[in-house]
Design an enzyme around this catalytic site. Structure first.
Site, PDB file in Angstrom:
ATOM      1  N   ASP A   9      -0.249  -0.137   5.461  1.00 22.62           N
ATOM      2  CA  ASP A   9       0.130  -1.260   4.611  1.00 22.62           C
ATOM      3  C   ASP A   9      -1.094  -1.598   3.751  1.00 22.62           C
ATOM      4  O   ASP A   9      -2.223  -1.214   4.082  1.00 22.62           O
ATOM      5  CB  ASP A   9       0.527  -2.441   5.503  1.00 22.62           C
ATOM      6  N   LEU A  10      -0.914  -2.327   2.662  1.00 24.35           N
ATOM      7  CA  LEU A  10      -2.045  -2.657   1.779  1.00 24.35           C
ATOM      8  C   LEU A  10      -2.401  -4.149   1.838  1.00 24.35           C
ATOM      9  O   LEU A  10      -3.439  -4.529   2.369  1.00 24.35           O
ATOM     10  CB  LEU A  10      -1.727  -2.226   0.339  1.00 24.35           C
ATOM     11  N   ASP A  11      -1.502  -5.006   1.295  1.00 26.03           N
ATOM     12  CA  ASP A  11      -1.814  -6.436   1.206  1.00 26.03           C
ATOM     13  C   ASP A  11      -1.960  -7.048   2.603  1.00 26.03           C
ATOM     14  O   ASP A  11      -1.100  -6.861   3.472  1.00 26.03           O
ATOM     15  CB  ASP A  11      -0.699  -7.173   0.447  1.00 26.03           C
ATOM     16  N   ASP A 178      -0.247  -5.502   9.030  1.00 30.47           N
ATOM     17  CA  ASP A 178      -0.457  -6.853   9.570  1.00 30.47           C
ATOM     18  C   ASP A 178       0.840  -7.556   9.919  1.00 30.47           C
ATOM     19  O   ASP A 178       0.826  -8.529  10.678  1.00 30.47           O
ATOM     20  CB  ASP A 178      -1.210  -7.716   8.550  1.00 30.47           C
TER      21      ASP A 178
HETATM   22 MG   LIG Z   1       0.713  -6.700   4.633  1.00 29.72          MG
END
Ligand SMILES: [Mg+2]
Length: 242
Positions: A9-11, A178
């Site tokens: 995942d990034l953000d 996250d």
């Molecule tokens: Mg995320």
């Protein structure tokens, strides 16, 4: 854990997204005040945010595409005040440039540097970060963005598409993120292994509000992921995608 590739995942996994969005909204507001003052007066930051939320609610067919939501809300704000599509494009460009100015968590790049030497890495994001603009593209074999792909996490399709591009079975791929629902439960249901990156204090049960699915691994930062994976991978984990 026998894994042959890692998807990220990034953000809120590699960088915190809230300060990025705040700056991008402010940059957009400054651009509108300079170039489209009538729209800027009608839609200061709070009002623009509310407009975007309303546009998103009214257009569930683009729920997976934040860029499309942003463009549509800009179009609604600007065309109503006599500005054209050229202004919509330029306003989006101003917003999007700032959206791709991120500040990594301190552990992110060292961990990616270590892990990319050991595993093929790919990105799976529901956001619209541009890895080329950010400078992160060289770390990843590819990036699957929900907006372009057409389906968002936690749907299995986007995870399976990533596995297919890696040439691996889902249970050979580890997804790191996250968000309990989008990343951990989504990856688990698609048959991948999952890591919950949890920088806060809540327990899995508190954060996920359910207990049937659990992450294969929980880490407080990406350094812990390197400790778990990076030092002594099983020999076959070094293999390139088939
Ligand atoms: Mg995320």
């Amino acid at each position: 854990m026998r894994i042959r590739a890692i998807t990220f995942d990034l953000d809120d996994t590699l960088w915190p997204i809230a300060p990025v969005m705040l700056r991008a909204e402010q940059r957009l507001d400054a651009w509108l005040r300079a170039h489209c003052p009538r729209a800027a007066a009608a839609y200061p930051v709070e009002a623009m945010r509310a407009l975007r939320d309303r546009i998103a609610d009214e257009n569930p067919h683009i729920a997976h595409d934040f860029s499309a939501q942003r463009r549509l809300s800009l179009r609604a704000a600007l065309l109503a005040h006599g500005y054209g599509d050229d202004h919509v494009d330029a306003a989006f460009t101003a917003f999007y440039a700032e959206r791709n100015r991120i500040e990594y968590y301190a552990d992110a790049l060292p961990a990616l540097d270590r892990l990319r030497a050991l595993y093929p890495l790919a990105a799976i994001t529901n956001g619209n970060a541009d890895l080329d603009a950010i400078g992160l593209a060289p770390y990843f074999h590819f990036s699957l963005r929900a907006g372009a792909f057409g389906t968002a996490k936690p749907a299995a399709e986007i995870f399976h598409a990533a596995c297919a591009r890696l040439g691996l079975a889902p249970d050979e791929v580890l997804h790191v993120g996250d968000d309990p629902e989008l990343d951990v439960i989504g990856a688990h249901r698609a048959g991948l292994r999952s890591v919950w990156l949890h920088r806060g204090n809540a327990t899995w049960t508190e954060a996920s509000a359910q207990s049937e699915v659990r992450p294969d691994l929980t880490v407080r930062d990406l350094g812990e992921l390197v400790d778990a994976l990076g030092d002594a991978p099983e020999a076959d984990a070094r293999a390139s995608p088939r």
